[in-house]
Design a protein around this motif. Structure first.
Motif, PDB file in Angstrom:
ATOM      1  N   LYS A  40       0.835  -1.208   0.000  1.00 16.00           N
ATOM      2  CA  LYS A  40       0.000   0.000   0.000  1.00 16.00           C
ATOM      3  C   LYS A  40       0.868   1.255   0.000  1.00 16.00           C
ATOM      4  CE  LYS A  40      -4.334   1.576   2.029  1.00 16.00           C
ATOM      5  NZ  LYS A  40      -5.370   1.296   3.059  1.00 16.00           N
ATOM      6  N   LEU A  41       1.950   1.230   0.753  1.00 14.02           N
ATOM      7  CA  LEU A  41       2.876   2.366   0.777  1.00 14.02           C
ATOM      8  C   LEU A  41       3.553   2.546  -0.582  1.00 14.02           C
ATOM      9  CD1 LEU A  41       4.449   1.727   4.296  1.00 14.02           C
ATOM     10  CD2 LEU A  41       3.083   3.727   3.661  1.00 14.02           C
ATOM     11  N   ASP A  43       2.330   1.585  -3.491  1.00 15.95           N
ATOM     12  CA  ASP A  43       1.308   2.062  -4.431  1.00 15.95           C
ATOM     13  C   ASP A  43       1.110   3.570  -4.290  1.00 15.95           C
ATOM     14  OD1 ASP A  43       0.877  -0.425  -5.501  1.00 15.95           O
ATOM     15  OD2 ASP A  43      -0.880  -0.874  -4.264  1.00 15.95           O
ATOM     16  N   ALA A  44       1.078   4.042  -3.050  1.00 15.10           N
ATOM     17  CA  ALA A  44       0.905   5.477  -2.817  1.00 15.10           C
ATOM     18  C   ALA A  44       2.092   6.259  -3.368  1.00 15.10           C
ATOM     19  CB  ALA A  44       0.740   5.745  -1.322  1.00 15.10           C
ATOM     20  N   ALA A  45       3.292   5.768  -3.118  1.00 12.26           N
ATOM     21  CA  ALA A  45       4.497   6.445  -3.608  1.00 12.26           C
ATOM     22  C   ALA A  45       4.530   6.454  -5.129  1.00 12.26           C
ATOM     23  CB  ALA A  45       5.740   5.753  -3.055  1.00 12.26           C
ATOM     24  N   THR A  47       1.981   6.348  -7.168  1.00 10.01           N
ATOM     25  CA  THR A  47       0.969   7.295  -7.641  1.00 10.01           C
ATOM     26  C   THR A  47       1.500   8.723  -7.600  1.00 10.01           C
ATOM     27  OG1 THR A  47      -0.863   5.879  -6.919  1.00 10.01           O
ATOM     28  CG2 THR A  47      -1.330   8.225  -7.193  1.00 10.01           C
ATOM     29  N   ILE A  48       2.183   9.057  -6.528  1.00 14.84           N
ATOM     30  CA  ILE A  48       2.709  10.419  -6.374  1.00 14.84           C
ATOM     31  C   ILE A  48       3.754  10.732  -7.439  1.00 14.84           C
ATOM     32  CG2 ILE A  48       4.069  11.936  -4.872  1.00 14.84           C
ATOM     33  CD1 ILE A  48       2.687  10.538  -2.485  1.00 14.84           C
ATOM     34  N   ARG A  61       3.574  12.856   2.604  1.00 16.28           N
ATOM     35  CA  ARG A  61       2.582  12.718   1.530  1.00 16.28           C
ATOM     36  C   ARG A  61       2.244  11.249   1.290  1.00 16.28           C
ATOM     37  NH1 ARG A  61       1.377  16.791  -1.771  1.00 16.28           N
ATOM     38  NH2 ARG A  61       1.189  15.452  -3.604  1.00 16.28           N
ATOM     39  N   VAL A  62       3.245  10.387   1.395  1.00 15.64           N
ATOM     40  CA  VAL A  62       3.007   8.957   1.178  1.00 15.64           C
ATOM     41  C   VAL A  62       2.096   8.385   2.253  1.00 15.64           C
ATOM     42  CG1 VAL A  62       4.085   6.671   1.133  1.00 15.64           C
ATOM     43  CG2 VAL A  62       5.148   8.570  -0.089  1.00 15.64           C
ATOM     44  N   LYS A  64       0.026   9.914   4.165  1.00 21.95           N
ATOM     45  CA  LYS A  64      -1.316  10.503   4.087  1.00 21.95           C
ATOM     46  C   LYS A  64      -2.140   9.819   3.007  1.00 21.95           C
ATOM     47  CE  LYS A  64      -3.788  14.873   3.451  1.00 21.95           C
ATOM     48  NZ  LYS A  64      -3.666  16.338   3.227  1.00 21.95           N
ATOM     49  N   LEU A  65      -1.541   9.622   1.836  1.00 19.59           N
ATOM     50  CA  LEU A  65      -2.257   8.982   0.737  1.00 19.59           C
ATOM     51  C   LEU A  65      -2.546   7.514   1.040  1.00 19.59           C
ATOM     52  CD1 LEU A  65      -3.422   9.244  -2.101  1.00 19.59           C
ATOM     53  CD2 LEU A  65      -1.156   8.691  -3.022  1.00 19.59           C
ATOM     54  N   ALA A  66      -1.599   6.847   1.698  1.00 20.95           N
ATOM     55  CA  ALA A  66      -1.770   5.423   2.011  1.00 20.95           C
ATOM     56  C   ALA A  66      -2.655   5.200   3.229  1.00 20.95           C
ATOM     57  CB  ALA A  66      -0.411   4.774   2.239  1.00 20.95           C
TER      58      ALA A  66
END
Length: 238
Positions: A40-41, A43-45, A47-48, A61-62, A64-66
């Motif tokens: 999940k982390l 995937d968030a990274a 995406t950013i 930011r990672v 928060k998004l995750a």
């Protein structure tokens, strides 16, 4: 009677304790939980960096998004650089998985490795693989301060080229095939691979100006030389 009640209460208390301990045990994170959190982390990274670039990639930011805590992040990635290294490792593993899958789907081609590489480009170009996008450009930009970040990707390419040479030598040990016939020697196989990389990177950088007919002519020639002309598809520009 009093003694019996005392014994029953003791057993009940013990059972309650065991139940509480069992519940506590059930709440302990498992390896699967850890893998899911890490994924999940990542995937968030990913995406950013694909939507905003690596300069916008921060730990805050990672998480928060995750939807994760900073402690969870630091458990898996002690620093931002460790996160970037993990993203590159993950991408290199993805390359290997896709290549293996497509090669297995091209058993009848004279040159399965080259045929699978062509299928990869065509399916990527049509959005069937990775929705036609890739984190590679962002990862290359992230490596400008530290070139070792890209070592897993370079290793994958080196392994691919070594296999390409070995397979081409097996197909044409003495000389190159005559122009227009199926199959190719190791030098031509490398040239065709680099041509497909050129098509791929033009798409990634948004500089692809080929017409449908021009692109189809290039991929059609590669299909013939890889001995997989029956399985080729018409490449349509998105």
């Amino acid at each position: 009677m009093t003694e019996q009640l005392h014994d029953a209460a003791a057993l009940e208390a013990q059972a309650a304790g065991n139940t509480a301990e069992g519940a506590k045990e059930a709440r302990r994170p498992t390896r699967a939980d850890g893998r899911a959190t890490r994924a999940k982390l990542l995937d968030a990274a990913r995406t950013i960096i694909m939507e905003e670039g690596t300069d916008r990639l921060t730990i805050d930011r990672v998480i928060k998004l995750a939807g994760m805590s900073k402690g969870s992040f630091l458990y898996h990635f002690p620093s931002r650089d460790h996160l970037l290294e993990a993203l590159v490792d993950d991408y290199a593993n993805h390359l290997a998985d896709v290549q293996t899958s497509l090669e297995a789907a091209s058993p009848d081609a004279a040159h399965p490795l080259l045929a699978s590489y062509l299928a990869w480009y065509e399916q990527f170009q049509e959005g069937e693989i990775d929705q036609g996008s890739s984190p590679l450009v962002a990862l290359v930009m992230a490596s400008r301060r530290n070139r070792r970040f890209l070592e897993p990707v370079r290793s994958w390419y080196r392994h691919y080229f070594d296999r390409l040479e070995a397979m081409s030598a097996q197909n044409a040990p003495d000389a190159a095939y005559a122009p227009g016939t199926q199959g190719c020697d190791k030098t031509e196989a490398l040239l065709l691979t680099l041509a497909m990389d050129g098509l791929f990177f033009h798409q990634l950088f948004g500089t692809d100006v080929l017409t449908n007919e021009e692109r189809a002519a290039v991929t059609g020639r590669i299909a013939v030389r890889s001995g997989n002309s029956k399985g080729m598809r018409k490449t349509a520009k998105k």
